[in-house]
Design an enzyme around this catalytic site. Structure first.
Site, PDB file in Angstrom:
ATOM      1  N   THR A  13      -6.834  10.045  -0.537  1.00 42.54           N
ATOM      2  CA  THR A  13      -7.035  10.878  -1.729  1.00 42.54           C
ATOM      3  C   THR A  13      -6.167  10.366  -2.821  1.00 42.54           C
ATOM      4  OG1 THR A  13      -5.428  12.512  -1.033  1.00 42.54           O
ATOM      5  CG2 THR A  13      -7.577  12.756  -0.547  1.00 42.54           C
ATOM      6  N   THR A  18       0.792  -0.975  -0.162  1.00 44.95           N
ATOM      7  CA  THR A  18       0.046  -0.002  -0.042  1.00 44.95           C
ATOM      8  C   THR A  18       0.833   1.152  -0.016  1.00 44.95           C
ATOM      9  OG1 THR A  18      -0.091  -0.211   2.542  1.00 44.95           O
ATOM     10  CG2 THR A  18      -2.015  -1.167   0.906  1.00 44.95           C
ATOM     11  N   THR A  40      -0.828  -2.819  10.610  1.00 40.32           N
ATOM     12  CA  THR A  40      -1.219  -3.199   9.310  1.00 40.32           C
ATOM     13  C   THR A  40      -0.096  -3.667   8.559  1.00 40.32           C
ATOM     14  OG1 THR A  40      -2.879  -1.148   9.126  1.00 40.32           O
ATOM     15  CG2 THR A  40      -2.041  -2.317   7.042  1.00 40.32           C
ATOM     16  N   LYS A  81       4.008  -6.840   4.209  1.00 43.04           N
ATOM     17  CA  LYS A  81       3.828  -5.453   3.819  1.00 43.04           C
ATOM     18  C   LYS A  81       3.473  -4.765   5.001  1.00 43.04           C
ATOM     19  CE  LYS A  81       0.501  -3.485   3.417  1.00 43.04           C
ATOM     20  NZ  LYS A  81      -0.289  -2.426   4.422  1.00 43.04           N
ATOM     21  N   GLU A  83       6.483   4.849   7.298  1.00 40.47           N
ATOM     22  CA  GLU A  83       6.221   6.020   6.654  1.00 40.47           C
ATOM     23  C   GLU A  83       6.866   7.253   7.234  1.00 40.47           C
ATOM     24  OE1 GLU A  83       1.609   4.586   5.609  1.00 40.47           O
ATOM     25  OE2 GLU A  83       1.966   5.863   7.674  1.00 40.47           O
ATOM     26  N   ASN A 132      -0.431  10.304   5.917  1.00 40.57           N
ATOM     27  CA  ASN A 132      -1.614  10.283   6.579  1.00 40.57           C
ATOM     28  C   ASN A 132      -2.626  10.897   6.245  1.00 40.57           C
ATOM     29  OD1 ASN A 132      -1.134   7.475   7.909  1.00 40.57           O
ATOM     30  ND2 ASN A 132       0.754   8.286   8.179  1.00 40.57           N
TER      31      ASN A 132
END
Length: 468
Positions: free
Chosen positions: A468, A198, A238, A227, A324, A463
């Site tokens: 979007t 993702t 996640t 992942k 991230e 985040n």
């Protein structure tokens, strides 16, 4: 009470457009499988070859689960020529996604036997989607089963945005395409690894060989992909993982060996302290390399457990390296503790502290934040009886930065007393991509290790724009 500098207040008063412009230099992550624009610093983690377990085939196929995705694989399929023993560890989040509920029930029904594949989509989590979501998970499994001529043999995983239904017709219509694309080459495995991504910036894939004491002449293989880059925190986050081996592990031994490995790997990492609705790590063993069946209480069991734990740790660490907005890979080691449970809780608290993580990003040797997190990690909740926390004795506590280049540790706190910190040396250590924070409690002989990363501006950007 928190105070703000005039500079900070002026920034808060800036129009939204100005704030956006101030972060415009930060490269954004596409919410889909990584493309050819993998960061140069991350390419070293992508294998160029591998040795993969006998009897397994995999694929990654472009479906367009998210309408905006037209170029990247987002449906992964793994199959075995023969039925496998299988086990999985799932999220503890109460809002468990439909594929988690489906797959847990399947493994219970089958007694961890007779599993022949895994189907995974990225782009939609199929979480908090009610009865229809469960039906969609079942349809994914049935579509893969049909291709294999089987029934009740497919584990299902999903990852992506919560609260949206899958474009299920689009997915099941492409499962035959995924099946026809199956293969066992390195490129096939790498494509599958890309298909489950993702916000990941690179696919995470590892393969290894090993032997077992009872069959020293047999070479076994293990391969896995995972992942995750955000919403990462036990139990689990996640985080999706699929591990396959051609070793003959019994269905009765598989759950315990997987739990042991996951507790010391995937459940010992954190990016942001959030635990997802979808986490699943599955292990499939088809026994096609031959040899004696591995059961609990044997040297083979102990040996495989060690292999799997080390393998899982390597996979889990790749997730942290792709956190991230991360610029650093940080090992938090808590030693000399009265109990392993206390050491794990302290390490976890330090690892997810926003103040610690932002200081590391800013290359600020602010050891007070580490000590603060240590101090509150074991205190009681307001409604609970007061716990005097005997595991932590301030005058016994030591904190150091440990460089990964083999040079001497930099002591920050010794027996509860602050050291005169060499700021120049601290800056050198904090400039490195990898570093270790070492906390010695001086109250016992137990220890625990966590892996985490820093927080940068990019974490907020990713985040803030996630849907979007």
């Amino acid at each position: 009470m928190v105070g703000f500098s005039r500079c900070a207040l002026s920034q808060l008063r800036q129009p939204k457009a100005q704030l956006v412009r101030s972060f415009s230099h930060i490269p954004s992550r596409a919410y889909s499988a990584p493309s050819s624009s993998i960061p140069a610093a991350k390419k070293k983690y992508i294998p160029t070859s591998g040795t993969y377990p006998l009897g397994f085939q995999v694929s990654g196929t472009i479906v367009g689960v998210k309408p905006s995705n037209t170029t990247k694989p987002d449906l992964a399929l793994l199959t075995s020529e023969v039925p496998c023993a299988a086990a999985a560890v799932f999220t503890k989040n109460k809002f468990q996604a439909a594929p988690v509920t489906f797959s847990r029930a399947l493994l219970q029904k089958k007694g961890n036997k007779g599993i022949q594949g895994v189907v995974i989509n990225s782009g939609c989590a199929n979480a908090v989607t009610g009865k229809g979501g469960l039906e969609d998970a079942a349809k994914m499994a049935q579509a893969a089963d049909k291709c294999l001529g089987q029934s009740d043999s497919i584990i299902v995983m999903s990852t992506g945005v919560i609260g949206q239904r899958l474009p299920i017709d689009k997915i099941i219509n492409n499962v035959p395409k995924a099946h026809s694309a199956l293969g066992g080459s390195h490129e096939h495995w790498l494509t599958m690894a890309k298909a489950i991504c993702t916000t990941d910036t690179f696919p995470k894939l590892i393969s290894r060989t090993f032997t077992l004491p009872s069959s020293p002449g047999v070479e076994y293989r293990i391969a896995g992909t995972t992942k995750g880059a955000g919403m990462i925190h036990p139990n689990m986050a996640t985080l999706l993982g699929v591990i396959a081996t051609d070793a003959p592990i019994s269905s009765s031994a598989l759950p315990s060996v997987l739990k042991h490995a996951v507790d010391r790997s995937f459940n010992s990492i954190t990016i942001d302290g959030d635990t997802s609705t979808n986490d699943t790590v599955a292990l499939l063993a088809n026994g096609m390399a031959g040899g004696k069946e591995v059961v609990e209480g044997t040297p083979d069991y102990e040996a495989f457990r060690e292999v799997l734990t080390k393998f899982s740790t390597e996979l889990a660490q790749l997730i942290v390296r792709d956190g991230e907005g991360a610029t650093k890979f940080v090992t938090i080691k808590v030693v000399d503790s009265a109990s392993e449970e206390a050491a794990r809780k302290i390490a976890s608290t330090i690892a997810r502290s926003p103040l610690v993580k932002t200081a590391l990003y800013g290359k600020d040797a602010n050891w007070g934040r580490i000590l603060c997190a240590t101090g509150y990690s074991l205190i009681s909740e307001p409604s609970e009886p007061i716990n005097d926390v005997p595991e932590i004795v301030p005058e016994n506590t030591n904190v150091s930065f440990v460089p990964t280049d083999g040079t001497a540790e930099l002591k920050l706190l010794v027996n509860g007393e602050p050291e005169q910190v060499d700021e120049a040396r601290a800056a050198e250590i904090l400039e490195l991509e990898d570093l270790e924070i070492l906390v010695r409690l001086g109250t016992g002989d137990k220890q625990a290790t966590y892996w985490t990363c820093d927080y940068s501006h990019e974490y907020i950007t990713i985040n803030g724009d996630y849907r979007t």
